[in-house]
Scaffold this active site. Structure first.
Site, PDB file in Angstrom:
ATOM      1  N   GLY A  55       0.800  -1.214   0.000  1.00  0.00           N
ATOM      2  CA  GLY A  55       0.000   0.000   0.000  1.00  0.00           C
ATOM      3  C   GLY A  55       0.829   1.257   0.000  1.00  0.00           C
ATOM      4  O   GLY A  55       0.319   2.355  -0.205  1.00  0.00           O
ATOM      5  N   GLN A  56       2.125   1.114   0.222  1.00  0.00           N
ATOM      6  CA  GLN A  56       2.965   2.312   0.316  1.00  0.00           C
ATOM      7  C   GLN A  56       3.311   2.884  -1.047  1.00  0.00           C
ATOM      8  O   GLN A  56       3.791   3.999  -1.146  1.00  0.00           O
ATOM      9  CB  GLN A  56       4.239   2.000   1.116  1.00  0.00           C
ATOM     10  CG  GLN A  56       5.350   1.289   0.356  1.00  0.00           C
ATOM     11  CD  GLN A  56       5.154  -0.216   0.292  1.00  0.00           C
ATOM     12  OE1 GLN A  56       4.063  -0.722   0.381  1.00  0.00           O
ATOM     13  NE2 GLN A  56       6.246  -0.930   0.113  1.00  0.00           N
ATOM     14  N   ALA A 111      12.710  -0.909   6.545  1.00  0.00           N
ATOM     15  CA  ALA A 111      13.895  -0.055   6.446  1.00  0.00           C
ATOM     16  C   ALA A 111      13.801   0.947   5.295  1.00  0.00           C
ATOM     17  O   ALA A 111      14.809   1.397   4.777  1.00  0.00           O
ATOM     18  CB  ALA A 111      15.167  -0.913   6.327  1.00  0.00           C
ATOM     19  N   THR A 157      11.923   1.619  -2.630  1.00  0.00           N
ATOM     20  CA  THR A 157      12.284   2.365  -3.839  1.00  0.00           C
ATOM     21  C   THR A 157      13.761   2.216  -4.170  1.00  0.00           C
ATOM     22  O   THR A 157      14.139   1.966  -5.317  1.00  0.00           O
ATOM     23  CB  THR A 157      11.910   3.849  -3.686  1.00  0.00           C
ATOM     24  OG1 THR A 157      10.498   3.925  -3.490  1.00  0.00           O
ATOM     25  CG2 THR A 157      12.300   4.650  -4.912  1.00  0.00           C
ATOM     26  N   ALA A 184      17.318   8.631  -6.033  1.00  0.00           N
ATOM     27  CA  ALA A 184      16.333   8.482  -4.953  1.00  0.00           C
ATOM     28  C   ALA A 184      16.926   7.760  -3.743  1.00  0.00           C
ATOM     29  O   ALA A 184      17.753   6.867  -3.888  1.00  0.00           O
ATOM     30  CB  ALA A 184      15.117   7.712  -5.459  1.00  0.00           C
ATOM     31  N   LYS A 185      16.456   8.152  -2.552  1.00  0.00           N
ATOM     32  CA  LYS A 185      16.842   7.435  -1.324  1.00  0.00           C
ATOM     33  C   LYS A 185      15.578   6.865  -0.670  1.00  0.00           C
ATOM     34  O   LYS A 185      14.910   6.034  -1.267  1.00  0.00           O
ATOM     35  CB  LYS A 185      17.610   8.372  -0.383  1.00  0.00           C
ATOM     36  CG  LYS A 185      18.962   8.821  -0.983  1.00  0.00           C
ATOM     37  CD  LYS A 185      19.884   9.472   0.024  1.00  0.00           C
ATOM     38  CE  LYS A 185      19.429  10.889   0.359  1.00  0.00           C
ATOM     39  NZ  LYS A 185      20.421  11.606   1.194  1.00  0.00           N
ATOM     40  N   GLU A 198       9.737   5.402   6.563  1.00  0.00           N
ATOM     41  CA  GLU A 198       9.859   5.531   8.018  1.00  0.00           C
ATOM     42  C   GLU A 198      10.381   6.887   8.511  1.00  0.00           C
ATOM     43  O   GLU A 198       9.949   7.347   9.564  1.00  0.00           O
ATOM     44  CB  GLU A 198      10.743   4.415   8.566  1.00  0.00           C
ATOM     45  CG  GLU A 198      10.089   3.060   8.480  1.00  0.00           C
ATOM     46  CD  GLU A 198      11.113   1.960   8.356  1.00  0.00           C
ATOM     47  OE1 GLU A 198      11.086   1.043   9.171  1.00  0.00           O
ATOM     48  OE2 GLU A 198      11.954   2.050   7.441  1.00  0.00           O
TER      49      GLU A 198
END
Ligand SMILES: Cc1cc2nc3c(=O)[nH]c(=O)nc-3n(C[C@H](O)[C@H](O)[C@H](O)COP(=O)(O)OP(=O)(O)OC[C@H]3O[C@@H](n4cnc5c(N)ncnc54)[C@H](O)[C@@H]3O)c2cc1C
Lengths: 363, 284
Positions: A55-56, A95, A99, A291-292, A296
């Protein structure tokens, strides 16, 4: 209104919390992921990955990355849910690694297919391979900007020539180290940075705390999808606000007291203020297109910012969460002593207010 | 949830007959926002039959007759919130329903269900008692009227007999010079059960002297009632903050005289006093 202001029962305060945190698993353990990009004869594309989207939005990020590499629009892509019988186990969705790990693997996979497609394109058109590109669903000449073939024509040609249009992308994270006894090492290959600022209004006569303004700033490397980054930032703050002010899980004699969402309170839309989000793009060579992470990191700063704001408003620090009515007013938690109300039916004082708790929810 | 028989009577007489016939296993269903929670939660049999009264149109609506407002039990919180009659003649009731649950709960939940469920945190009850509401109960053998202040014996227990249906709630219109308020303290800003609440009504004469004072705390006493000891401190005086503080303190003392000192008193003792003071200030 702010601390020091003498009049009024409601005092306002501002609080700040900052963090930097390691991206992905780092030295915690094996950290690799597979994504498969499979281009179909008709020019549609199937992306699948061992990184699970719960869902993220990981599938959107991975699909977008594949689309970028292949120069096609997102509507051509279909994402297949994770199934380790056809794609490699890529570790857990933890963690904030979806991505950077799944996306890097997607980039890697798409690049393999892209190389094949350009090769076939060169054969097809006679244009030098280095002067070809994939852009807006076309094979284009970078010199003349001429559209040489549509993406579908190109994939059909590729199929007819018997060339593989599947790319298996694998990404293994850069080396990290950790010396357990000495307590040092290069634990992570890169870091993200963030800050939250909260403004609260504390009712100093009841302990009720409202978060009235909020700003969330995060360095995400590169925002692959700005809408989703903002979504993560707002969701992270809302969740962190619940952690800071409402959510309590108590265990009494090995039995949890909060058994449902009538007792375990999470914030409603009436409790979450408008959140100002600021995305800082600090592109990282280790991540796909720079991208990083953003999951969280967005969640861990809200509660500390809020309790700092409460301390700023009241002059009193709260060391235990949630900062609920009792903790804010009295400085400590109230715990029911002895039997529950339901077990002491004949005592009036037990009946009075526990009743709503037993049947109607948390009073 | 255990299986149950389902009935949907179309008239009060039919409902009363069913209640009499089905006896102790029957449960009335209005909006269901309490009943369904209970049915799902309980391992023991809450009900072997459900009597859904929502088809009885005579139990819906808000009316006025000369000096009285009549609210029928199936009226939803949303309907009360939108009622001009309630807004004019019982604004504290409007404030109270506005804070119940969420829009979904207010659209389904009824005032009758709120009263009959009789939870200590029921938000319509303190305003209704402050307004001097009386309720009418009907059964297959007759009907009777009870003052709401005498209806509850302890949380979840009322003087209603099995077989009795709540058919009407009525209260005198607030006089135009009366000011009223309802204060609710919950843990969050919506979908929040009252941790404490207070309904208040103040009337003063032309010189500003208080001629009437009504204070009904919610979720604090074993049963709801007006706290006359605090009201008497106010009547005959001009309102001042000190007076309101004193009245708050009195309510707090009365609460403790009923409940004794218990785990939550450290919080409730000062806070109920604050809410009373604020409710009174709000009546300005
Ligand atoms: C998420 C949630 C939030 C809530 N928040 C609040 C809140 O903020 N404040 C608050 O006060 N309450 C709250 N409630 C409780 C509930 O919504 C209210 O008490 C509501 O008014 C109940 O009405 P109902 O029509 O749904 O009753 P029902 O559930 O249908 O019935 C409730 C009880 O009354 C009986 N009954 C109903 N009508 C009659 C009648 N005419 N004659 C005789 N008996 C009858 C039923 O048998 C049952 O015992 C909440 C509930 C939920 C689930």
């Amino acid at each position: 209104m702010y601390r020091g202001a003498s009049d009024g029962e409601k005092k306002r305060g501002v609080g700040l919390a900052c963090s930097y945190r390691g991206v992905s698993l780092g030295a915690e353990g094996a950290d690799a992921a597979e994504t498969i990009v499979s281009v179909q004869t008709d020019g549609s594309v199937i992306v699948s990955s061992g990184v699970t989207d719960m869902g993220q939005g990981a599938q959107t990020q991975m699909s977008q990355i594949a689309a970028e590499v292949l120069g096609i629009s997102m509507d051509r892509i279909q994402f297949l849910n994770t199934n380790t019988s056809r794609v490699a186990d890529s570790g857990p969705t933890v963690a904030s690694r979806g991505t950077i790990m799944g996306g890097s693997a997607a980039k890697n996979a798409a690049e393999k297919v892209r190389a094949t497609l350009l090769d076939v394109g060169a054969e097809m058109t006679g244009v030098d391979l280095n002067d070809l590109d994939l852009e807006d669903n076309y094979l284009v000449s970078t010199k003349t900007h001429e559209r040489m073939a549509s993406f579908s024509e190109l994939t059909a040609a590729c199929f007819n020539k018997g060339r593989p249009m599947i790319g298996l992308g694998w990404h293994n994270s850069p080396p990290t180290s950790w010396h357990e006894e000495e307590g040092h090492g290069d634990a992570y290959f890169t870091f993200v940075y963030g800050a939250n600022a909260a403004e609260v209004e504390v009712d100093t006569e009841t302990g009720k705390t409202d978060v009235i303004d909020f700003a969330s700033v995060h360095d995400v490397g590169k925002a692959i999808n700005r809408g989703m980054v903002v979504g993560q930032m707002c969701g992270g703050v809302a969740m962190g606000l619940g952690y800071g002010l409402l959510e309590e899980f108590e265990i009494e004699d090995a039995i949890p007291k909060q058994l449902n969402f009538d007792g375990y309170l999470i914030p409603t839309s009436m409790d979450v203020p408008r959140i100002k989000t600021i995305i800082v793009e600090n592109e990282d060579p280790m991540g796909p297109f720079g991208a990083k992470s953003v999951g969280e990191p967005t969640n861990e700063l809200a509660a500390p910012a809020i309790v700092n704001a409460i301390a700023n408003a009241t002059g009193r620090r709260i060391y235990e969460l949630p900062a609920n009515l009792e903790r804010v007013l009295l400085g400590h938690k109230l715990t029911r002593q002895g039997k529950r109300g339901s077990e002491q039916k004949n005592s009036i004082d037990a009946m009075v207010v526990d009743s709503c708790k037993i049947r109607g929810g948390k009073a | 949830m255990k299986p149950f028989e389902y009935y949907s009577p179309q008239s009060v007489a039919e409902a009363c007959a069913l209640l009499a016939q089905l006896g102790s296993g029957a449960k009335i269903l209005a909006g269901g926002t309490d009943v369904l929670v209970e049915l799902r939660k309980s391992a023991d049999d809450v009900a072997s039959s459900i009597i859904d009264i929502t088809g009885i149109s005579s139990l819906k609506g808000i009316e006025e007759s000369s000096n009285t407002i009549v609210i029928k039990p199936l009226t939803t919180h949303t309907e009360i919130l939108r009622s001009a009659l309630v807004g004019t003649y019982a604004p504290l009731l409007k404030t109270a329903v506005a804070g119940i649950g969420s829009p979904q709960i207010r659209n389904r939940g009824t005032i009758g269900g709120n009263i009959m469920n009789a939870a200590a945190c029921a938000d319509t009850v303190p305003p209704l008692i402050a307004l001097g509401a009386r309720i009418r109960l009907q059964s297959s053998t007759g009907d009777r009227t009870v003052a709401l202040s005498e209806f509850f014996t302890k949380p979840y227990i009322t003087v209603a007999q099995r077989g009795e249906l709540l058919v009407e709630i009525r209260f005198p219109k607030l006089p135009s010079d009366a000011r009223s308020s309802f204060m609710k303290l919950g843990r969050r800003n919506a979908l929040s059960i009252s941790r404490l609440s207070v309904a208040a009504i103040l009337t003063r004469d032309q010189s500003g002297v208080l001629t009437d004072a009504r204070i009904v705390p919610g979720a604090s006493l074993p049963t709801w009632h007006r706290v006359s000891e605090a009201e008497n401190l106010l009547i005959g005086h001009k309102p001042t903050r000190e007076l309101f503080v004193e009245a708050g303190k009195k309510v707090s003392d009365i609460m403790i005289s009923f409940t004794g000192r218990r785990w939550s008193t450290e919080y409730k003792e000062p806070v109920i006093a604050v809410l009373v003071r604020r409710a009174l200030e709000e009546c300005h």
